[in-house]
Design a protein around this motif. Structure first.
Motif, PDB file in Angstrom:
ATOM      1  N   PHE A 116     -13.648  22.610  -2.109  1.00 44.40           N
ATOM      2  CA  PHE A 116     -12.657  21.854  -1.354  1.00 44.40           C
ATOM      3  C   PHE A 116     -11.249  22.431  -1.502  1.00 44.40           C
ATOM      4  N   ALA A 117     -10.461  22.215  -0.448  1.00 47.50           N
ATOM      5  CA  ALA A 117      -9.009  22.369  -0.493  1.00 47.50           C
ATOM      6  C   ALA A 117      -8.417  21.041  -0.037  1.00 47.50           C
ATOM      7  N   VAL A 118      -7.359  20.585  -0.718  1.00 43.58           N
ATOM      8  CA  VAL A 118      -6.790  19.268  -0.442  1.00 43.58           C
ATOM      9  C   VAL A 118      -5.289  19.414  -0.214  1.00 43.58           C
ATOM     10  N   THR A 119      -4.807  18.795   0.851  1.00 47.39           N
ATOM     11  CA  THR A 119      -3.371  18.716   1.100  1.00 47.39           C
ATOM     12  C   THR A 119      -2.993  17.253   1.313  1.00 47.39           C
ATOM     13  N   THR A 120      -1.730  16.926   1.013  1.00 50.01           N
ATOM     14  CA  THR A 120      -1.259  15.545   1.129  1.00 50.01           C
ATOM     15  C   THR A 120       0.128  15.532   1.776  1.00 50.01           C
ATOM     16  N   THR A 121       0.505  14.368   2.250  1.00 50.82           N
ATOM     17  CA  THR A 121       1.882  14.145   2.707  1.00 50.82           C
ATOM     18  C   THR A 121       2.534  13.130   1.787  1.00 50.82           C
ATOM     19  N   PRO A 122       3.862  13.171   1.606  1.00 49.52           N
ATOM     20  CA  PRO A 122       4.539  12.251   0.678  1.00 49.52           C
ATOM     21  C   PRO A 122       4.462  10.795   1.155  1.00 49.52           C
ATOM     22  N   VAL A 123       4.478   9.890   0.181  1.00 48.07           N
ATOM     23  CA  VAL A 123       4.623   8.469   0.449  1.00 48.07           C
ATOM     24  C   VAL A 123       6.122   8.153   0.403  1.00 48.07           C
ATOM     25  N   VAL A 124       6.649   7.641   1.514  1.00 47.42           N
ATOM     26  CA  VAL A 124       8.073   7.302   1.578  1.00 47.42           C
ATOM     27  C   VAL A 124       8.174   5.795   1.809  1.00 47.42           C
ATOM     28  N   TYR A 125       8.615   5.063   0.786  1.00 47.26           N
ATOM     29  CA  TYR A 125       8.734   3.617   0.931  1.00 47.26           C
ATOM     30  C   TYR A 125       9.982   3.260   1.744  1.00 47.26           C
ATOM     31  N   GLY A 126       9.799   2.377   2.700  1.00 49.61           N
ATOM     32  CA  GLY A 126      10.926   1.899   3.493  1.00 49.61           C
ATOM     33  C   GLY A 126      11.589   0.696   2.838  1.00 49.61           C
ATOM     34  N   PRO A 127      12.517   0.061   3.544  1.00 47.24           N
ATOM     35  CA  PRO A 127      13.192  -1.113   2.993  1.00 47.24           C
ATOM     36  C   PRO A 127      12.229  -2.287   2.877  1.00 47.24           C
TER      37      PRO A 127
END
Length: 405
Positions: A281-292
């Protein structure tokens, strides 16, 4: 006047009758009685002979069988002329049944209570006073395999011993396994002769197949990858090892003793930077950006996890595993592109479905949180595992950056 010679003859006959008359007994009542008594004695003698013959026949038959009949009571005052029967030999108490011998059948092994060789440290499996089970039972039961079960004269005593795979059930898989040979103890009861092979997840080494040879050798096929979904590792990850009973233990006499060390995993690049990958496997992710915060005070964010099959085969037991976090709460009801999911213990599992070589699965994971910062990371991993533990050597981990607006 008669002649003188005739007178002399008549006188002679008269003298003879006079002499013999007293010796003649008339056939009167006494003669009849004597005749009757004589005939009765003859009949009694005949009956006595017949009775004696009738008694002698069964006596001879009982004597031929080595047993003596009970003598009949004597009714006649006359002493018996028959020889006294010999006394029958006294019969002592029956001897206790001898200890069982010969081949140990499967039913006998299942009925016995045995002490087993030690399981791996920390396995949580009993090794003393164990009653083997034949079907799936509760946690802690030790199953006697039906498929990996064979007979071989491993100790050269002329009697084949049972050799079988034992599997210890516990709360999670993979289950500890070991191949054990059994023999009879001094009292005839089945005992464990010795351990042939034991699966070891730390090396890793897993059992695949068992074969008992006519010369007493045992061949065990092992793999460095855990069989899953009914499929076994390919030939590149399997070895056949030979074991023999020598010096009161089983020792390996043929085949490789360990698997070669695979090259370190390659590295792929994602939005989060370098990510170690397994050969699968190869795994990529995107950041978690919490809003208000929303009206309820919750901040929300999500990540997209992309899993790529970089192996050469089709994978049917792919899963994405997310450990629970103390602060970042995963919304289990909001999972995208995950047809099957489960939450067990402190892990959330997503099963995106089969992946062909080069195929990708894109999974959306949502989080909620009440507090802010600091920035940090979460961990996610892709692996093969189905419902059990991950297949060793198939896990790829990736970081998920977490930030706040």
């Amino acid at each position: 006047m008669p002649e003188p010679r005739d007178s002399r003859l008549s006188g002679a006959f008269e003298a003879y009758r006079t002499l013999t008359l007293d010796a003649v007994v008339p056939a009167g009542p006494d003669a009849v009685r004597r005749t009757v008594r004589r005939r009765r004695r003859r009949r009694v003698t005949t009956v006595a002979v017949v009775v004696a013959a009738a008694v002698a026949a069964p006596v001879a038959a009982w004597a031929a069988l080595g047993r003596a009949p009970t003598p009949a009571p004597v009714t006649s005052p006359a002493p018996s002329t028959a020889p006294a029967p010999s006394e029958s030999p006294s019969v002592g108490p029956s001897a206790s049944p001898s200890a069982p011998t010969g081949r140990i059948e499967r039913a006998e092994l299942l009925a016995a209570t045995v002490d087993l060789p030690a399981w791996p440290a920390g396995a949580g499996c009993r090794a003393r006073n164990v009653r083997l089970a034949e079907r799936t039972g509760g946690s802690g039961d030790v199953l006697l395999s039906t498929s990996a079960y064979a007979y071989g004269d491993v100790d050269g005593d002329g009697v084949p011993e049972p050799v079988a795979l034992l599997r210890c059930l516990r709360g999670r898989s993979p289950y500890p396994e070991q191949v054990v040979a059994f023999d009879r103890g001094a009292d005839g009861v089945p005992v464990a002769l010795g351990r042939v092979f034991r699966s070891d997840p730390r090396r890793p080494e897993w059992f695949v197949a068992l074969d008992a040879r006519p010369d007493g050798a045992l061949r065990v096929e092992v793999a460095d990858r855990l069989p899953t979904d009914g499929r076994e590792p390919d030939a590149a990850h399997r070895q056949t090892r030979t074991y023999r009973w020598t010096d009161a233990e089983f020792t390996q006499t043929g085949g490789p003793t360990a698997f070669p060390v695979e090259p370190p995993p390659s590295v792929s690049t994602s939005a989060t930077g370098p990510t170690p990958v397994s050969p699968l496997f190869a795994v990529t992710t995107t950041p978690v950006v919490y809003g208000p915060p929303d009206a309820d005070g919750w901040r929300r964010g999500m990540t997209t996890v992309t899993v790529t099959n970089i192996g050469s085969g089709r994978l049917t037991d792919v899963r994405v595993t997310l450990p629970d976090s103390a602060e970042d709460t995963h919304e289990h009801t909001r999972v995208e592109s995950c047809p099957t999911a489960a939450h067990r213990g402190t892990f959330f599992y997503c099963y995106p479905g089969p992946l062909e070589p080069g195929g990708r699965a894109v999974v959306g994971l949502h989080f909620i949180r009440r507090t802010t910062g600091p920035d940090h990371h979460l961990t996610v991993q892709a692996e093969r595992g189905g419902e059990g533990a991950a297949v060793p050597g198939t896990t790829t981990r990736a970081d998920i950056p977490v930030t706040f607006e």
